[in-house]
Motif scaffolding. Sequence first.
Motif, PDB file in Angstrom:
ATOM      1  N   PRO A   1       0.993  -1.259   0.129  1.00 47.23           N
ATOM      2  CA  PRO A   1      -0.012   0.068   0.036  1.00 47.23           C
ATOM      3  C   PRO A   1       1.056   1.324   0.132  1.00 47.23           C
ATOM      4  CG  PRO A   1      -0.824  -1.751   1.571  1.00 47.23           C
ATOM      5  CD  PRO A   1       0.384  -1.964   1.156  1.00 47.23           C
ATOM      6  N   TYR A   2       1.960   0.928   0.747  1.00 40.58           N
ATOM      7  CA  TYR A   2       2.773   2.399   0.763  1.00 40.58           C
ATOM      8  C   TYR A   2       3.723   2.711  -0.505  1.00 40.58           C
ATOM      9  CZ  TYR A   2       6.253   5.831   2.358  1.00 40.58           C
ATOM     10  OH  TYR A   2       7.056   6.842   2.398  1.00 40.58           O
ATOM     11  N   ILE A   3       4.051   1.685  -1.403  1.00 39.12           N
ATOM     12  CA  ILE A   3       4.512   1.577  -2.608  1.00 39.12           C
ATOM     13  C   ILE A   3       3.458   2.226  -3.448  1.00 39.12           C
ATOM     14  CG2 ILE A   3       5.389   0.309  -4.525  1.00 39.12           C
ATOM     15  CD1 ILE A   3       6.803  -1.697  -2.610  1.00 39.12           C
ATOM     16  N   GLU A   4       2.173   1.727  -3.625  1.00 38.74           N
ATOM     17  CA  GLU A   4       1.086   2.317  -4.405  1.00 38.74           C
ATOM     18  C   GLU A   4       1.026   3.801  -3.999  1.00 38.74           C
ATOM     19  OE1 GLU A   4      -3.650   1.499  -5.185  1.00 38.74           O
ATOM     20  OE2 GLU A   4      -2.382   0.178  -4.266  1.00 38.74           O
ATOM     21  N   LYS A   5       0.933   4.070  -2.783  1.00 35.93           N
ATOM     22  CA  LYS A   5       0.739   5.746  -2.536  1.00 35.93           C
ATOM     23  C   LYS A   5       1.887   6.338  -3.212  1.00 35.93           C
ATOM     24  CE  LYS A   5       0.414   8.591   1.412  1.00 35.93           C
ATOM     25  NZ  LYS A   5       1.461   8.870   2.255  1.00 35.93           N
TER      26      LYS A   5
END
Length: 99
Positions: free
Chosen positions: A70-74
Amino acid sequence: MAQRRSSRRPRWFVIALLVILGYFGSMIVSQGLYLSHVHEDQALATERLTAAQAENDRLRAEKERLGELPYIEKLAREELGMTGAGELPYAPGKRSNGN
C-alpha cells in the motif's frame, strides 16, 4: 652599603615574581578561553549528531515501509502520477474564458 644591596635583591625578586605570576595568569586565561571554545564545538557536534540520528531513524522507518505494497502504491500515485489497472489519470486542464 650593606643595606643597599639587601634592598635591591627584594626588588628584583618582586619583579621576577610578578613576571612569573603574569605569565601563568595569561596561560590560565588562554586555557580557559580554549576550553570554552572546545565546549561550544562539543555542543554543536552533539546537536549535529542528534539531528543525524533522527534522520537515520526516519530513513530506517521509510525503508521498512518501502516493503509494504500500500505504501509503494501511494508513492507511485502521488510522486510519479501512476494509475492502477483500469483507471484513467486525471490531469486538470486550463479553463478557457469561453473562447
